[in-house]
Design a protein around this motif. Sequence first.
Motif: not given
Lengths: 491, 491
Positions: B245-252
């Motif tokens: 999903g966008q989990n890592f995009a959001k985290a970083f």
Amino acid sequence: MSKEITSRSQDYAQWYNDLVLKGGLADYSAVRGCMVIKPYGFALWENMRDVLDAKFKETGHQNAYFPLFIPKSFLSKEAAHVEGFAKECAVVTHYRLKNDPNGGGVVVDPEAKLEEELIVRPTSETIIWNTYKDWIQSYRDLPLLINQWANVVRWEMRTRLFLRTAEFLWQEGHTAHATAEEAIAETKQMLDVYADFVENYMALPVIKGVKSPSERFAGAVDTYCIEALMQDGKALQAGTSHFLGQNFAKAFDVQFSNKENKLEYVWATSWGVSTRLVGALVMAHSDDDGLILPPRIAPLQVVIVPIYKGNDQKGLIDEKVQSIVKELKAAGIRVKYDDSDNSRPGWKFAEYEMKGVPVRLAIGARDLENNVAEVARRDDKTKSSVSLEGISQHIIALLEEIQQGMYNKAKTYREAHITRADTWEEFEKLLDEKGGFISAHWDGTEETEAAIKERTKATIRCIPLNNPQEEGKCVLTGKPSRERVLFARAY
Amino acid sequence: MSKEITSRSQDYAQWYNDLVLKGGLADYSAVRGCMVIKPYGFALWENMRDVLDAKFKETGHQNAYFPLFIPKSFLSKEAAHVEGFAKECAVVTHYRLKNDPNGGGVVVDPEAKLEEELIVRPTSETIIWNTYKDWIQSYRDLPLLINQWANVVRWEMRTRLFLRTAEFLWQEGHTAHATAEEAIAETKQMLDVYADFVENYMALPVIKGVKSPSERFAGAVDTYCIEALMQDGKALQAGTSHFLGQNFAKAFDVQFSNKENKLEYVWATSWGVSTRLVGALVMAHSDDDGLILPPRIAPLQVVIVPIYKGNDQKGLIDEKVQSIVKELKAAGIRVKYDDSDNSRPGWKFAEYEMKGVPVRLAIGARDLENNVAEVARRDDKTKSSVSLEGISQHIIALLEEIQQGMYNKAKTYREAHITRADTWEEFEKLLDEKGGFISAHWDGTEETEAAIKERTKATIRCIPLNNPQEEGKCVLTGKPSRERVLFARAY
């Protein structure tokens, strides 16, 4: 894009960094001293690795893989070895994180402390010789010829992309032999393999030699090396091959029963080259417009750029280029057709110049009519119009010509930069004004070597193999000497 | 030699260890939980790696390399991710050793403490997405399709050679996309690549499916997997592909400007297989006499053993075999002629049986007269006399037949071990008496999944792709369910 590169004359170090970063080879990372090898840089390394790997296998070596971690006590077993590596070790002390009960976020769990600290391997002699103890009992188990492709970590204080990074990729050969003679022959054979690779694939001439005692690998009896020269007149050690004697066999008690059924300690070698070679490649050949990569290991050997107005012209060019690409690929050439319409031909030209692609083909509507392409060489920037008839044969020959030309150019430069110095004045003047290798007499003592380094930053790069014997006087102390050695400032 | 292997019926776990150790695939190491991959095992892994690498490149991916170390704070940025990995991290806290002034030998230098601890990567999502932030600005930078071959470390408490080791080798793909649909398509594509590889090269049928939420990768929206069945009826997860999903995009904070020039978070996937596959290969196919390796990835496909009395016979056989070896190599077959006189033919037969070499040729003086060889298959142990005329064509066909036969055998076994259970009694009985996959209804809650695991050690291996929808009742709770899922005990 090419305009953004600092020129060599302006700032050589910055020029190098610009090439690595803007040429798409590598990037800085968030971890001190560690870099990210980008796809283009990694493709280059893969090509280098594949050639070397085939050479190792041809000479009877097999790949294996040993643990990343080395128990602290292992490192300490060979005295010179631990002395050499203790100062720059990444040490694993714990094996768990937890949530801080005091709200400090994620912290190291103090209860998960290792009984013995583990060192992230800086090199693998110790863990491998501890393993060889179980693998070697008899002369029938010898020679044992093993290589490993791996990452290693040396906590260097001052790092530079590819040339000196905290983590780097390399291969390390570790062989075990029944006799000193056989081990020495292996050491020299692998030096030859390295020299052959660097000269014939990287197009970079090297000098083969032996290190002075103070420059030896920590734990070696003799360190053989190949030394290359960069465009700023500094030397770069491109590979080393070590005769380890029985040092590690004794440290890890590795004995074998010989044909007379008597126990003897095993003789060892180790040898390695690393991603540092990518840095050498960049520094040795490139110019102020970007990288210049030797065809035999370039990720891309040929790029084709269409020059067109409107879709009709592009359609015709596309069709022709498809058949050229097919022909080149069939001939084993690594080729890319860049027909993207995001950027103009001029931009693409600069981009592939930056990336050091050895040959560029440009094809426009008029070329199509004449059944020709404009062929541009990256190395000397010459252009010519070439018939598309039998183009692959032309390209194959051209790539070989470029490969040879790059080697010749580097060789000419290197030859012009080996200079004799017979007085200290000459020595200092040459170092400062010309650079390169300085061939000078040395009295053979560590003290003199250290004094010269202290005064000039120059070190003994090597005592060349088959060095002519010649009476002379040490360039610093005037004490008697029987041969010249090669000094240089070095990376 | 083969006599030393524990039989499957006697002790399946020990049988597996015997095969790995005595088959020359790997060895224990001095570092807890880490193993040494021996040359024969590494050659097998290299063959697997090369096939996979080619498939990754065919599907548009490029290799790159990211740092071994991950700053502790990075791991913490994605909540589920740190939760999943914090419990088993190797932590680097210091960067130097020194001699203990109190005579305690070489110790960690307390003054060389890192400001922020570094984690030895257990997986690289965090360091890679931190890098992608610099590489992705616009939709033109997408998709970004990158793979890395690397070592990773997870401080597992209970380890087993290949199947679960503290350090292991793997590849991890990390891709970035402009839309969820594209990322999901990539996730599924890579699952297909894995399934194709495991089925057609490892000769091992797999079930493709999706993990239940509690079995998801830490930080994933969905985890797709391929599940294989071992000979003891336990399942083994052979590869996973995650839609992040966008989990890592959001985290970083990785955003891109889309075609409408609006900022959006990037969509991600990651996918990996590891040296664990070597363990699966061993467990799935081998027998009580040793390894049985599928021809397409076997390090050695054919071994030739001469049977002779005296040097005259040997000379004649040698001469004939040289031409056979040449013919087989020209046909691309990996062949070895074992003419060593250290051991007798019977010992060699047992040795290569142990090592799982698919085809053995034995040639004696009589065979030579008749221009034939005895050809023995490792998989079904059948032997036949085959003309040396056009032997390579025969061998090529035979290797394919063995490859297909191994797959068919594993498939037949697997099909016979997918069983439906509609009551809890049936479920428990099947697990204990038959093993394999049990297809049963589940009420969809984590609580029930955990209760079943607690009672039986069986877990939901996957919800198969394109699973037929069917009204039913949960095998444990009796609550309504709309589809069956696959349970098994697993490695």
